[in-house]
Design a protein around this motif. Structure first.
Motif, PDB file in Angstrom:
ATOM      1  N   SER A 172       0.833  -1.191   0.000  1.00 33.41           N
ATOM      2  CA  SER A 172       0.000   0.000   0.000  1.00 33.41           C
ATOM      3  C   SER A 172       0.870   1.244   0.000  1.00 33.41           C
ATOM      4  CB  SER A 172      -0.919   0.004   1.224  1.00 33.41           C
ATOM      5  OG  SER A 172      -1.712   1.179   1.260  1.00 33.41           O
ATOM      6  N   VAL A 173       0.336   2.323  -0.569  1.00 31.85           N
ATOM      7  CA  VAL A 173       1.063   3.584  -0.566  1.00 31.85           C
ATOM      8  C   VAL A 173       0.763   4.339   0.722  1.00 31.85           C
ATOM      9  CG1 VAL A 173       1.428   5.780  -1.733  1.00 31.85           C
ATOM     10  CG2 VAL A 173       1.081   3.707  -3.079  1.00 31.85           C
ATOM     11  N   SER A 174      -0.494   4.760   0.893  1.00 32.23           N
ATOM     12  CA  SER A 174      -0.843   5.535   2.088  1.00 32.23           C
ATOM     13  C   SER A 174      -1.854   4.831   2.986  1.00 32.23           C
ATOM     14  CB  SER A 174      -1.407   6.904   1.684  1.00 32.23           C
ATOM     15  OG  SER A 174      -2.564   6.754   0.863  1.00 32.23           O
ATOM     16  N   GLY A 175      -2.353   3.690   2.556  1.00 36.90           N
ATOM     17  CA  GLY A 175      -3.302   2.957   3.374  1.00 36.90           C
ATOM     18  C   GLY A 175      -2.614   2.180   4.483  1.00 36.90           C
ATOM     19  N   SER A 176      -3.279   2.037   5.627  1.00 37.32           N
ATOM     20  CA  SER A 176      -2.737   1.278   6.742  1.00 37.32           C
ATOM     21  C   SER A 176      -3.047  -0.209   6.594  1.00 37.32           C
ATOM     22  CB  SER A 176      -3.307   1.798   8.063  1.00 37.32           C
ATOM     23  OG  SER A 176      -2.984   3.157   8.247  1.00 37.32           O
ATOM     24  N   ALA A 177      -2.278  -1.041   7.277  1.00 39.94           N
ATOM     25  CA  ALA A 177      -2.481  -2.488   7.241  1.00 39.94           C
ATOM     26  C   ALA A 177      -2.617  -3.019   8.660  1.00 39.94           C
ATOM     27  CB  ALA A 177      -1.307  -3.170   6.539  1.00 39.94           C
ATOM     28  N   SER A 178      -3.648  -3.839   8.891  1.00 38.00           N
ATOM     29  CA  SER A 178      -3.891  -4.429  10.200  1.00 38.00           C
ATOM     30  C   SER A 178      -4.142  -5.917  10.044  1.00 38.00           C
ATOM     31  CB  SER A 178      -5.100  -3.758  10.866  1.00 38.00           C
ATOM     32  OG  SER A 178      -5.462  -4.428  12.043  1.00 38.00           O
ATOM     33  N   ILE A 179      -3.357  -6.733  10.745  1.00 36.16           N
ATOM     34  CA  ILE A 179      -3.504  -8.189  10.722  1.00 36.16           C
ATOM     35  C   ILE A 179      -3.668  -8.663  12.162  1.00 36.16           C
ATOM     36  CG2 ILE A 179      -2.408 -10.382  10.114  1.00 36.16           C
ATOM     37  CD1 ILE A 179      -1.102  -7.261   8.476  1.00 36.16           C
ATOM     38  N   THR A 180      -4.794  -9.276  12.480  1.00 38.67           N
ATOM     39  CA  THR A 180      -5.057  -9.715  13.850  1.00 38.67           C
ATOM     40  C   THR A 180      -5.555 -11.158  13.869  1.00 38.67           C
ATOM     41  OG1 THR A 180      -7.322  -8.818  13.755  1.00 38.67           O
ATOM     42  CG2 THR A 180      -5.609  -7.395  14.664  1.00 38.67           C
ATOM     43  N   ASP A 181      -5.134 -11.889  14.914  1.00 43.48           N
ATOM     44  CA  ASP A 181      -5.592 -13.252  15.155  1.00 43.48           C
ATOM     45  C   ASP A 181      -5.432 -14.131  13.921  1.00 43.48           C
ATOM     46  OD1 ASP A 181      -6.632 -15.311  16.685  1.00 43.48           O
ATOM     47  OD2 ASP A 181      -8.715 -14.861  16.156  1.00 43.48           O
ATOM     48  N   CYS A 182      -4.298 -14.036  13.264  1.00 42.73           N
ATOM     49  CA  CYS A 182      -4.035 -14.813  12.055  1.00 42.73           C
ATOM     50  C   CYS A 182      -2.861 -15.770  12.265  1.00 42.73           C
ATOM     51  CB  CYS A 182      -3.715 -13.893  10.878  1.00 42.73           C
ATOM     52  SG  CYS A 182      -5.116 -12.940  10.257  1.00 42.73           S
ATOM     53  N   LYS A 183      -2.888 -16.855  11.523  1.00 41.28           N
ATOM     54  CA  LYS A 183      -1.777 -17.795  11.492  1.00 41.28           C
ATOM     55  C   LYS A 183      -1.270 -17.834  10.061  1.00 41.28           C
ATOM     56  CE  LYS A 183      -0.427 -22.531  12.702  1.00 41.28           C
ATOM     57  NZ  LYS A 183      -0.903 -23.840  13.216  1.00 41.28           N
ATOM     58  N   ILE A 184      -0.101 -17.248   9.837  1.00 36.65           N
ATOM     59  CA  ILE A 184       0.403 -17.058   8.478  1.00 36.65           C
ATOM     60  C   ILE A 184       1.866 -17.503   8.413  1.00 36.65           C
ATOM     61  CG2 ILE A 184       0.829 -15.378   6.653  1.00 36.65           C
ATOM     62  CD1 ILE A 184      -1.357 -13.645   7.933  1.00 36.65           C
ATOM     63  N   SER A 185       2.149 -18.385   7.473  1.00 32.06           N
ATOM     64  CA  SER A 185       3.522 -18.887   7.344  1.00 32.06           C
ATOM     65  C   SER A 185       4.479 -17.788   6.903  1.00 32.06           C
ATOM     66  CB  SER A 185       3.561 -20.052   6.350  1.00 32.06           C
ATOM     67  OG  SER A 185       2.765 -21.127   6.809  1.00 32.06           O
ATOM     68  N   VAL A 186       4.079 -17.005   5.894  1.00 32.69           N
ATOM     69  CA  VAL A 186       4.917 -15.908   5.403  1.00 32.69           C
ATOM     70  C   VAL A 186       4.069 -14.642   5.332  1.00 32.69           C
ATOM     71  CG1 VAL A 186       6.353 -15.043   3.530  1.00 32.69           C
ATOM     72  CG2 VAL A 186       6.316 -17.496   4.035  1.00 32.69           C
ATOM     73  N   LEU A 187       4.432 -13.636   6.131  1.00 33.06           N
ATOM     74  CA  LEU A 187       3.727 -12.353   6.122  1.00 33.06           C
ATOM     75  C   LEU A 187       4.626 -11.304   5.488  1.00 33.06           C
ATOM     76  CD1 LEU A 187       1.334 -10.555   6.952  1.00 33.06           C
ATOM     77  CD2 LEU A 187       2.491 -10.187   9.146  1.00 33.06           C
ATOM     78  N   ASP A 188       4.149 -10.712   4.395  1.00 30.00           N
ATOM     79  CA  ASP A 188       4.913  -9.720   3.643  1.00 30.00           C
ATOM     80  C   ASP A 188       4.060  -8.459   3.531  1.00 30.00           C
ATOM     81  OD1 ASP A 188       6.351  -8.210   1.811  1.00 30.00           O
ATOM     82  OD2 ASP A 188       6.921  -9.930   0.602  1.00 30.00           O
ATOM     83  N   VAL A 189       4.477  -7.382   4.198  1.00 26.99           N
ATOM     84  CA  VAL A 189       3.719  -6.134   4.196  1.00 26.99           C
ATOM     85  C   VAL A 189       4.651  -4.979   3.872  1.00 26.99           C
ATOM     86  CG1 VAL A 189       2.157  -4.619   5.465  1.00 26.99           C
ATOM     87  CG2 VAL A 189       2.195  -7.068   5.978  1.00 26.99           C
ATOM     88  N   GLU A 190       4.222  -4.123   2.949  1.00 25.88           N
ATOM     89  CA  GLU A 190       5.027  -2.967   2.560  1.00 25.88           C
ATOM     90  C   GLU A 190       4.126  -1.754   2.379  1.00 25.88           C
ATOM     91  OE1 GLU A 190       8.049  -1.529  -1.051  1.00 25.88           O
ATOM     92  OE2 GLU A 190       7.480  -3.644  -0.835  1.00 25.88           O
ATOM     93  N   THR A 191       4.449  -0.652   3.068  1.00 25.94           N
ATOM     94  CA  THR A 191       3.716   0.595   2.911  1.00 25.94           C
ATOM     95  C   THR A 191       4.712   1.746   2.783  1.00 25.94           C
ATOM     96  OG1 THR A 191       3.577   1.219   5.263  1.00 25.94           O
ATOM     97  CG2 THR A 191       1.904  -0.308   4.428  1.00 25.94           C
ATOM     98  N   VAL A 192       4.190   2.870   2.310  1.00 24.79           N
ATOM     99  CA  VAL A 192       5.011   4.081   2.259  1.00 24.79           C
ATOM    100  C   VAL A 192       4.770   4.913   3.508  1.00 24.79           C
ATOM    101  CG1 VAL A 192       5.533   6.202   0.999  1.00 24.79           C
ATOM    102  CG2 VAL A 192       5.083   4.086  -0.256  1.00 24.79           C
ATOM    103  N   SER A 193       3.528   5.362   3.695  1.00 21.61           N
ATOM    104  CA  SER A 193       3.215   6.179   4.867  1.00 21.61           C
ATOM    105  C   SER A 193       2.189   5.535   5.794  1.00 21.61           C
ATOM    106  CB  SER A 193       2.692   7.552   4.428  1.00 21.61           C
ATOM    107  OG  SER A 193       1.514   7.419   3.640  1.00 21.61           O
ATOM    108  N   GLY A 194       1.605   4.430   5.383  1.00 20.86           N
ATOM    109  CA  GLY A 194       0.619   3.765   6.221  1.00 20.86           C
ATOM    110  C   GLY A 194       1.248   2.976   7.355  1.00 20.86           C
ATOM    111  N   SER A 195       0.603   2.964   8.511  1.00 24.61           N
ATOM    112  CA  SER A 195       1.108   2.190   9.644  1.00 24.61           C
ATOM    113  C   SER A 195       0.827   0.704   9.445  1.00 24.61           C
ATOM    114  CB  SER A 195       0.472   2.669  10.950  1.00 24.61           C
ATOM    115  OG  SER A 195      -0.939   2.491  10.907  1.00 24.61           O
ATOM    116  N   ILE A 196       1.590  -0.143  10.137  1.00 27.64           N
ATOM    117  CA  ILE A 196       1.454  -1.597  10.029  1.00 27.64           C
ATOM    118  C   ILE A 196       1.269  -2.174  11.422  1.00 27.64           C
ATOM    119  CG2 ILE A 196       2.567  -3.740   9.314  1.00 27.64           C
ATOM    120  CD1 ILE A 196       4.190  -2.073   7.291  1.00 27.64           C
ATOM    121  N   ARG A 197       0.195  -2.940  11.602  1.00 27.79           N
ATOM    122  CA  ARG A 197      -0.054  -3.639  12.862  1.00 27.79           C
ATOM    123  C   ARG A 197      -0.251  -5.118  12.546  1.00 27.79           C
ATOM    124  NH1 ARG A 197      -2.259   0.189  16.486  1.00 27.79           N
ATOM    125  NH2 ARG A 197      -1.189   2.161  16.092  1.00 27.79           N
ATOM    126  N   ALA A 198       0.438  -5.991  13.234  1.00 30.21           N
ATOM    127  CA  ALA A 198       0.286  -7.432  13.009  1.00 30.21           C
ATOM    128  C   ALA A 198       0.332  -8.156  14.343  1.00 30.21           C
ATOM    129  CB  ALA A 198       1.381  -7.950  12.085  1.00 30.21           C
TER     130      ALA A 198
END
Length: 295
Positions: A172-198
């Protein structure tokens, strides 16, 4: 001079017509269960929304428009959005469901071909108009699906919860990313100005932001090699106290603290806990780095 005045008058008339059309569209959206009032906040997404439990239903309980797909043959889910927000959750049956808030469906296309379920936001003639209207896509995935999900967004926020996946990739460019209560083998998150919560169980992390803050809570020990990078945003990483890891950090003007091992200070270094099996790299330019134990 007369020619210039005529052109000026024509431009004024066109501007008035476009304003009237836009106002009419907003008025029609506002009459659909009041949903546009609630969704308008998504264009300036904040941390309160990331922690909320919005169910994407209209205020009057009207069912959302959408489609359902049988799982046979679906090997991947790809989401390509501009301004629409997206939430991905687990379905209560064996089907893939793609639902939309009012007005969002006509801005998207859905294709199921070549083993890929693709949801794309159509390019608009006037790109600023959809962002003013807001809207969201709700994707529900069967519990037995353990494949890949990819989200590519410009300004829309992305939210995933209650999933068990082989991989989740969010860009994402400016959108935020939120990942909760997940079971993920490979988590790949990239943002420019958006916050990331996992927050969840992750095997490997590849997380990067330019100016957005990064907060990761790993409920089980990480495995293999992981990377967390930020330029000016802060990084907070929580892991079980008995996690085995070798963490290499680097910062230019930021600070570092590992409360699990008691390591801190310096511009670069290594912090090792237990058997040191997982390899973790954390880098920032000016953001603070803090490592602590999960509750």
């Amino acid at each position: 001079m007369r020619h210039n005045k005529i052109l000026a008058a024509l431009w004024v008339a066109i501007a008035l017509i476009l304003t009237a059309v836009l106002a009419g569209g907003l008025a029609r959206q506002g009459n659909r269960g009041g949903s546009i009032k609630r969704l308008s906040d998504w264009n300036g997404i904040d941390d309160d929304w990331l922690d909320s439990d919005d169910d994407f239903s209209d205020d009057d309980g009207t069912p959302l428009s959408g489609e359902a797909f049988a799982p046979e043959g679906i090997k991947g889910v790809e989401v390509d959005l501009n301004s629409l927000a997206v939430e991905i959750t687990e379905s209560t049956d064996s089907l893939f469901h793609v639902d939309f808030t009012s007005g969002a469906k006509r801005r998207c296309s859905i294709r199921n071909s070549g083993g890929r379920l693709r949801i794309s936001e159509k390019k608009q003639r006037f790109p600023n108009v959809p962002s003013m209207l807001g809207g969201a896509v709700l994707i529900r995935i069967p519990s037995r699906y353990n494949g890949a999900v990819g989200v590519d967004s410009v300004s829309g926020a992305a939210k995933a919860s209650g999933l068990s996946l082989g991989s989740l990739d969010i860009e994402s460019v400016s959108g935020s990313a939120s990942i909760t209560d997940c079971k993920i083998s490979v988590l790949d998150v990239e943002t420019v100005s958006g916050s990331i919560r996992a927050d969840g169980d992750f095997g490997r992390l590849d997380v990067e932001s330019v100016s957005g803050s990064i907060k990761i809570t790993a409920r089980s020990p990480l495995k293999g090699e992981s990377s967390v990078e930020s330029v000016s945003g802060s990084v907070a990483l929580k892991m079980p106290a008995d996690s085995g890891y070798t963490l290499r950090w680097s910062t230019v003007s930021g600070s570092f603290s590992d409360e699990i091992t008691g390591t801190g200070g310096g511009k670069r270094g290594t912090s090792t806990n237990a058997d040191g099996s997982a390899r973790i790299s954390v880098e920032t330019m000016s953001g603070a780095i803090k490592v602590s134990a999960t509750d």
